[in-house]
Design a protein around this motif. Structure first.
Motif, PDB file in Angstrom:
ATOM      1  N   GLY A   1       0.809  -1.215   0.000  1.00 52.89           N
ATOM      2  CA  GLY A   1       0.000   0.000   0.000  1.00 52.89           C
ATOM      3  C   GLY A   1       0.840   1.261   0.000  1.00 52.89           C
ATOM      4  O   GLY A   1       0.524   2.232  -0.704  1.00 52.89           O
ATOM      5  N   LEU A   2       1.937   1.248   0.777  1.00 49.97           N
ATOM      6  CA  LEU A   2       2.807   2.424   0.811  1.00 49.97           C
ATOM      7  C   LEU A   2       3.543   2.612  -0.510  1.00 49.97           C
ATOM      8  O   LEU A   2       3.788   3.748  -0.937  1.00 49.97           O
ATOM      9  N   GLN A   3       3.903   1.513  -1.156  1.00 46.77           N
ATOM     10  CA  GLN A   3       4.555   1.627  -2.458  1.00 46.77           C
ATOM     11  C   GLN A   3       3.617   2.220  -3.501  1.00 46.77           C
ATOM     12  O   GLN A   3       4.047   2.926  -4.411  1.00 46.77           O
ATOM     13  N   MET A   4       2.327   1.934  -3.362  1.00 48.21           N
ATOM     14  CA  MET A   4       1.350   2.442  -4.316  1.00 48.21           C
ATOM     15  C   MET A   4       1.030   3.922  -4.122  1.00 48.21           C
ATOM     16  O   MET A   4       0.333   4.519  -4.951  1.00 48.21           O
ATOM     17  N   THR A   5       1.500   4.512  -3.026  1.00 45.86           N
ATOM     18  CA  THR A   5       1.249   5.946  -2.811  1.00 45.86           C
ATOM     19  C   THR A   5       2.058   6.819  -3.766  1.00 45.86           C
ATOM     20  O   THR A   5       1.757   8.015  -3.910  1.00 45.86           O
ATOM     21  N   GLY A   6       3.091   6.248  -4.368  1.00 48.70           N
ATOM     22  CA  GLY A   6       3.904   7.007  -5.313  1.00 48.70           C
ATOM     23  C   GLY A   6       4.995   7.844  -4.679  1.00 48.70           C
ATOM     24  O   GLY A   6       5.633   8.660  -5.357  1.00 48.70           O
TER      25      GLY A   6
ATOM     26  N   PHE B   1      13.716  12.624  -1.358  1.00 50.49           N
ATOM     27  CA  PHE B   1      14.141  13.067  -0.031  1.00 50.49           C
ATOM     28  C   PHE B   1      15.660  12.982   0.141  1.00 50.49           C
ATOM     29  O   PHE B   1      16.192  13.527   1.094  1.00 50.49           O
ATOM     30  N   MET B   2      16.320  12.276  -0.778  1.00 51.14           N
ATOM     31  CA  MET B   2      17.755  12.059  -0.652  1.00 51.14           C
ATOM     32  C   MET B   2      18.574  12.977  -1.558  1.00 51.14           C
ATOM     33  O   MET B   2      19.762  13.208  -1.303  1.00 51.14           O
ATOM     34  N   VAL B   3      17.958  13.472  -2.603  1.00 47.90           N
ATOM     35  CA  VAL B   3      18.683  14.264  -3.606  1.00 47.90           C
ATOM     36  C   VAL B   3      18.018  15.635  -3.728  1.00 47.90           C
ATOM     37  O   VAL B   3      16.785  15.748  -3.674  1.00 47.90           O
ATOM     38  N   SER B   4      18.803  16.643  -3.905  1.00 47.51           N
ATOM     39  CA  SER B   4      18.274  17.997  -4.046  1.00 47.51           C
ATOM     40  C   SER B   4      17.512  18.140  -5.366  1.00 47.51           C
ATOM     41  O   SER B   4      17.796  17.427  -6.342  1.00 47.51           O
TER      42      SER B   4
ATOM     43  N   GLY C   1      17.534  -7.406  12.417  1.00 47.95           N
ATOM     44  CA  GLY C   1      17.603  -6.265  13.317  1.00 47.95           C
ATOM     45  C   GLY C   1      17.838  -4.931  12.652  1.00 47.95           C
ATOM     46  O   GLY C   1      17.986  -3.915  13.336  1.00 47.95           O
ATOM     47  N   ASP C   2      17.867  -4.903  11.318  1.00 45.08           N
ATOM     48  CA  ASP C   2      18.079  -3.658  10.589  1.00 45.08           C
ATOM     49  C   ASP C   2      16.725  -3.126  10.120  1.00 45.08           C
ATOM     50  O   ASP C   2      16.171  -3.593   9.128  1.00 45.08           O
ATOM     51  N   LEU C   3      16.189  -2.146  10.844  1.00 46.62           N
ATOM     52  CA  LEU C   3      14.870  -1.591  10.511  1.00 46.62           C
ATOM     53  C   LEU C   3      14.950  -0.473   9.488  1.00 46.62           C
ATOM     54  O   LEU C   3      13.925   0.071   9.102  1.00 46.62           O
ATOM     55  N   GLY C   4      16.151  -0.129   9.073  1.00 50.16           N
ATOM     56  CA  GLY C   4      16.308   0.898   8.052  1.00 50.16           C
ATOM     57  C   GLY C   4      16.442   2.289   8.643  1.00 50.16           C
ATOM     58  O   GLY C   4      16.646   2.471   9.855  1.00 50.16           O
ATOM     59  N   TYR C   5      16.302   3.284   7.756  1.00 51.64           N
ATOM     60  CA  TYR C   5      16.505   4.676   8.156  1.00 51.64           C
ATOM     61  C   TYR C   5      15.337   5.526   7.689  1.00 51.64           C
ATOM     62  O   TYR C   5      14.738   5.277   6.642  1.00 51.64           O
ATOM     63  N   SER C   6      15.059   6.544   8.482  1.00 51.03           N
ATOM     64  CA  SER C   6      14.044   7.515   8.118  1.00 51.03           C
ATOM     65  C   SER C   6      14.558   8.383   6.986  1.00 51.03           C
ATOM     66  O   SER C   6      15.760   8.428   6.703  1.00 51.03           O
TER      67      SER C   6
ATOM     68  N   ASN D   1       3.122  11.473  12.618  1.00 53.92           N
ATOM     69  CA  ASN D   1       4.009  12.455  11.989  1.00 53.92           C
ATOM     70  C   ASN D   1       4.633  11.910  10.716  1.00 53.92           C
ATOM     71  O   ASN D   1       4.818  12.651   9.740  1.00 53.92           O
ATOM     72  N   ALA D   2       4.959  10.615  10.720  1.00 54.04           N
ATOM     73  CA  ALA D   2       5.548  10.006   9.527  1.00 54.04           C
ATOM     74  C   ALA D   2       4.538   9.960   8.385  1.00 54.04           C
ATOM     75  O   ALA D   2       4.899  10.153   7.212  1.00 54.04           O
ATOM     76  N   ILE D   3       3.266   9.720   8.698  1.00 57.88           N
ATOM     77  CA  ILE D   3       2.229   9.709   7.667  1.00 57.88           C
ATOM     78  C   ILE D   3       2.072  11.105   7.056  1.00 57.88           C
ATOM     79  O   ILE D   3       1.969  11.258   5.828  1.00 57.88           O
ATOM     80  N   VAL D   4       2.074  12.117   7.905  1.00 57.78           N
ATOM     81  CA  VAL D   4       1.908  13.485   7.425  1.00 57.78           C
ATOM     82  C   VAL D   4       3.075  13.897   6.526  1.00 57.78           C
ATOM     83  O   VAL D   4       2.891  14.552   5.487  1.00 57.78           O
ATOM     84  N   SER D   5       4.286  13.516   6.914  1.00 60.25           N
ATOM     85  CA  SER D   5       5.472  13.911   6.150  1.00 60.25           C
ATOM     86  C   SER D   5       5.803  12.965   5.007  1.00 60.25           C
ATOM     87  O   SER D   5       6.730  13.230   4.236  1.00 60.25           O
ATOM     88  N   GLY D   6       5.060  11.852   4.869  1.00 58.12           N
ATOM     89  CA  GLY D   6       5.328  10.901   3.800  1.00 58.12           C
ATOM     90  C   GLY D   6       6.555  10.046   4.035  1.00 58.12           C
ATOM     91  O   GLY D   6       7.124   9.499   3.082  1.00 58.12           O
ATOM     92  N   ASP D   7       6.970   9.904   5.287  1.00 64.11           N
ATOM     93  CA  ASP D   7       8.159   9.109   5.628  1.00 64.11           C
ATOM     94  C   ASP D   7       7.740   7.642   5.751  1.00 64.11           C
ATOM     95  O   ASP D   7       7.580   7.106   6.845  1.00 64.11           O
ATOM     96  N   TYR D   8       7.569   6.960   4.593  1.00 66.65           N
ATOM     97  CA  TYR D   8       6.965   5.641   4.621  1.00 66.65           C
ATOM     98  C   TYR D   8       7.822   4.553   5.272  1.00 66.65           C
ATOM     99  O   TYR D   8       7.264   3.560   5.758  1.00 66.65           O
TER     100      TYR D   8
END
Length: 319
Positions: A26-31, A37-40, A78-83, A276-283
């Motif tokens: 579902g999060l992947q389908m949000t586009g 967020f990583m590149v200017s 144990g690697d949950l990734g990064y925001s 807050n993550a939903i609002v900012s799109g931090d999937y």
């Protein structure tokens, strides 16, 4: 009983996998594109070859099912990734999750003491003042949404009276962390407690009334047993079995409700983190926090099944 517990635990594994895949898909389908967020923006428009190389190195061009299993494998290690802001999700969860458990735990204990206590008193003093007041409060507690209760409490006790703070867990300039945390926790705990008390109060009252009208209670009274002993030894003990089941059964709803209440009071738990993550799109954060909340609710449901099996052998025998 051991086989029953193992069976229930094994059933939780495919349920968690299904939930995680549905949320991931579902999060992947949000586009939402992590590259944004990583590149200017300048590099996105002027250096498309390097951006595409970065996307390829991160595996974002791989099929969705491969991305899912890669993410799942990392989580199992144990690697949950990064925001998207670069912070470690595991470190954020380690800080925020205990706050949510703290909020839910205090609410559970307080609601159990108040709800069961008033419910038993209402049954013992049926049609008395406590009974009438308790029934009115129980109806109101179930009818009014929790977020509205929280807003009303903030208006009264924070804005008008100024007795309790309306947000955060502790103040930056607090001299006593324990006392300051108590004042910050009071309103959100009270908000969650009101809804739980309403359910437990009605259930404890009705169960206690059924027990007091049973034949063995009448027999105990006919033998001249003191009334307090009839209530405590014969009534209360037998009435608590189904009440404990409903208490544990409400824990998943308490965990789910804490997500909304944390947002109302800006309480820094896992629920506010997810909001807050939903609002900012931090999937990536949304994915992990949703999975943690789902796991907590499944564990609570497992506790309900085990408690039911302990109280009623027919449950674990599949009857």
């Amino acid at each position: 009983m051991f086989k029953f517990i193992v069976k229930k635990l094994l059933m939780m594994i495919p349920m968690l996998l299904v939930i995680s895949f549905i949320v991931f898909y579902g999060l992947q389908m949000t586009g939402i594109d992590p590259i944004n967020f990583m590149v200017s923006p300048e590099m996105l428009s002027s250096n498309k070859e390097n951006v595409e190389a970065l996307r390829e190195s991160l595996g974002l061009n791989d099929p969705l099912i491969i991305q899912y299993f890669r993410w799942l494998g990392n989580c199992l290690h144990g690697d949950l990734g990064y925001s998207f802001d670069g912070s470690s999700i595991a470190s954020v969860i380690a800080v925020r999750l205990p706050y949510t458990f703290e909020l839910a735990g205090y609410s559970l204990v307080l609601s159990a003491v108040i709800g069961i206590g008033i419910g038993i008193l209402s049954a013992v003093r049926q049609n008395g003042i406590i009974d009438y007041v308790g029934r009115v409060l129980a109806v109101l507690g179930q009818a009014v949404p929790q977020f509205l209760v929280g807003i009303v409490l903030i208006q009264i006790f924070s804005i008008k009276l100024g007795w309790f703070p309306a947000s955060n867990r502790v103040s930056p300039d607090a001299t006593s962390a324990f006392a300051d945390a108590f004042f910050h926790l009071f309103l959100p705990v009270l908000t969650l407690t009101i809804g739980m008390v309403a359910v437990l109060m009605r259930y404890a009252r009705n169960t206690m009334l059924d027990v007091l009208n049973s034949d063995y209670i009448k027999t105990a009274r006919s033998k001249g047993i003191p009334e307090w002993k009839v209530y405590l030894k014969h009534g209360f003990r037998n009435a608590m079995k189904p009440v404990l089941v409903i208490l544990v059964f409400r824990i998943p709803m308490l965990v789910g409700g804490s997500v909304v209440i944390e947002s109302v009071f800006s309480y820094p738990g896992i629920g506010l983190t997810m909001t807050n993550a939903i609002v900012s799109g931090d999937y990536p954060v949304v994915l992990v926090t949703t999975l943690i909340i789902a796991a907590a609710m499944l564990i609570c449901s497992f506790m309900v099944d085990v408690l039911n099996a302990l109280l009623d052998p027919r449950v674990r025998l599949g009857e």
